[in-house]
Every structure is written in C-alpha cells, then in structure tokens.
Write an enzyme that holds these catalytic residues in place. Structure first.
Site, mmCIF file in Angstrom:
data_model
loop_
_atom_site.group_PDB
_atom_site.id
_atom_site.type_symbol
_atom_site.label_atom_id
_atom_site.label_comp_id
_atom_site.label_asym_id
_atom_site.label_seq_id
_atom_site.Cartn_x
_atom_site.Cartn_y
_atom_site.Cartn_z
ATOM 1 C CG ASP A 25 58.766 -17.639 112.539
ATOM 2 O OD1 ASP A 25 58.338 -18.334 111.601
ATOM 3 O OD2 ASP A 25 58.901 -16.414 112.462
ATOM 4 C CG ASP A 70 57.510 -5.371 114.848
ATOM 5 O OD1 ASP A 70 58.090 -6.035 113.952
ATOM 6 O OD2 ASP A 70 56.960 -5.900 115.835
ATOM 7 C CG HIS A 103 58.968 -9.246 113.468
ATOM 8 N ND1 HIS A 103 57.676 -9.269 113.951
ATOM 9 C CD2 HIS A 103 58.882 -9.715 112.206
ATOM 10 C CE1 HIS A 103 56.874 -9.753 113.035
ATOM 11 N NE2 HIS A 103 57.572 -10.024 111.951
ATOM 12 C CD GLU A 128 57.052 -9.089 117.443
ATOM 13 O OE1 GLU A 128 57.634 -8.341 116.635
ATOM 14 O OE2 GLU A 128 55.866 -9.445 117.288
HETATM 15 P P1 PGA Z 1 54.919 -10.669 105.692
HETATM 16 O O1 PGA Z 1 55.558 -10.987 107.116
HETATM 17 O O2 PGA Z 1 55.846 -11.236 104.678
HETATM 18 O O3 PGA Z 1 53.599 -11.418 105.687
HETATM 19 O O4 PGA Z 1 54.780 -9.203 105.603
HETATM 20 C C1 PGA Z 1 56.914 -10.670 107.300
HETATM 21 C C2 PGA Z 1 57.344 -11.033 108.681
HETATM 22 O O5 PGA Z 1 56.544 -10.883 109.631
HETATM 23 O O6 PGA Z 1 58.491 -11.442 108.854
#
Ligand code: PGA
Length: 261
Positions: free
Chosen positions: A67, A136, A138, A143
């Site tokens: 992404d 959340d 995702h 999302e």
């Molecule tokens: P993080 O992000 O590893 O910084 O917790 C995970 C994500 O948003 O996929």
C-alpha cells in the site's frame, strides 16, 4: 489457516525470515510482498542478518509494496516507497529496479491503481505476501467493510488508523494523509502464501476475530480464512484472546520440519 504462537516479536521475525530465506533458495527471484508499519521490522532485521552473515543471497529477490499514502511528495521519508527502500531494498542489497509499487503521487490515481494491479499480474504474481494487521482488523489499508473481492484502489483511512499512524508523523494526526492506495483483498488473496505477523496486546482482539470469528468484511483480515495457504504468526500477547491457543500450540509442536511454514 495455520496459527503459530511464538514467544515474542524477535522470534516471529526470525521464523518468518527463515521461511523467506527457504523460498529464495528455491526461487532466487521470488516476488515478496512487503508490508510497512512497526510489526514487520523484526522480519527485515532477521533477513538482513542472514544476508550480512553470508547465509542468504537475496540479490535476485523482487519486492512489491502492499500500500501507499496518496499525496505525499515524492521522496517523503514516510511514503511507503521510502520506507521499503530504507528497511528492505538497501539493507538486503536488492536492485531498486526489482521493486514494484503504486504511484501515490500520480495525478490519475485510479489509473495508478489499475496499473499496479496489472504490474503484479505481469510480474507473475506475489509468491509470499507479508501482512500486518490494524487494530481495526485491516490488512493493507483495506479498512472495515472493504469488499472481500476488492482490487487495488484508493481508500479513505479510518480515524483510528490515522491516530495509530500519527507516531510516524511526529505525533501529529493532521499530517497523516487521509487517502491511500492499497492492494485490494481480492488482490492480496492471489498471492501464493500469506504470512501475517501480529505482536502486542493491542492486536489481540483483531487477531481473535480474524482467526476465530466469522468471515466478515467488517474484519478484513478474516478474508485469510478463504486462502489455502495462510499463516498467522502471533506473539504471546497478540495470542492472548485466542480460545484455541492450546490446540494451535500442540499442532505446531507436532508439525513435521520438512513442511516449513
Ligand atoms: P503496525 O501496523 O505494524 O505499525 O501496527 C499494522 C498495520 O496497520 O497493518
């Protein structure tokens, strides 16, 4: 899906790096889908150690971004292109030309999304896709309520995700872009092997819903239930809400070594 419970983040990083190393020994130009955020860093550190010690030659490996933020100026240190160059491409000695990513600064964002989806396909598809998970639920930046069949496209971040990511922007949530390009869930599911790493108690609810909850667009990571080769690696804290934790431990302990991840 397979759930592997490890002691801590470093152990998870080493386990997954070992699996990537095995893949690259079988297929030196494998296409590895790389995730950003804090969670995958121990994987990249363990891979760098393998390369540094001479145990692994990753020079032919190819990497593809999961992404990207929309609208950050080219070369911004927090653009995911910059992060992948810094954390993966440079330390592993990969060729920059072997790095695929969407153009987050394109004027025609829709075309940039379609072009990236096509580029992944033309490159022969992703062999192993690394994933983190948002609080959340995702994956990538898909999302909650993202279509489970979605392709690479523009998404709007939830407030929760922007707050979670503000730490990369000096703690200022207003600096976190609202829009992103993300591989869709349908795109992600086309990778041959999905490997999700989750560490820390903050991920325990999302992990439990992903692994033991119903398949639901509300928890995008639950789409891993549809994939025939999905591995979820969690540390003890992230595993703390799994009802079947003992079963997962016993299964992994009894797994033949030759199977790998
Ligand atoms: P993080 O992000 O590893 O910084 O917790 C995970 C994500 O948003 O996929």
């Amino acid at each position: 899906m397979e759930v592997v419970i490890v002691q801590d983040a470093a152990a998870g990083g080493e386990l997954i790096a070992g699996s990537i190393a095995d893949l690259l020994r079988r297929k030196p130009d494998a296409l590895i889908g790389v995730a950003t955020g804090s969670t995958p860093l121990p994987i990249y550190q363990a891979l760098s150690s393998l390369v540094g010690s001479g145990a692994l030659d990753a020079s032919e490996a190819r990497v593809a971004q999961l992404d990207e933020y929309v609208g950050l100026p080219q070369g911004h240190p927090e653009s995911y292109r910059s992060v992948v160059l810094r954390e993966v491409v440079e330390p592993l000695g990969l060729k920059e030309s072997s790095f695929l990513g969407p153009d987050g600064s394109a004027e025609d964002v829709a075309e940039a999304c379609e072009a990236y989806d096509r580029a992944l396909w033309q490159a022969g598809g992703v062999d192993l896709q690394l994933l983190g998970i948002g609080t959340d639920g995702h994956i990538g930046f898909n999302e909650p309520c993202s279509s489970l069949a979605s392709r690479t496209r523009i998404k709007t971040l939830t407030e929760q995700t922007r707050v979670d990511n503000a730490r990369f922007f000096g703690g200022d949530v207003d600096q976190v872009p609202r829009h992103v390009i993300t591989q869709g869930i349908g795109t992600i599911l086309e990778a041959r092997h999905l490997v999700l790493l989750a560490t820390g108690e903050g991920k325990a609810d999302a992990v439990a819903q992903t692994v033991e909850g119903p398949l639901a667009a509300l928890v995008p990571a639950s789409a891993l239930q549809l994939h025939q080769h999905a591995t979820v690696v969690v540390d003890e804290a992230a595993a703390s809400k799994l009802k079947l934790a003992d079963y997962f431990r016993a299964t992994y302990a009894a797994k033949p070594d030759w199977q790998g991840l």
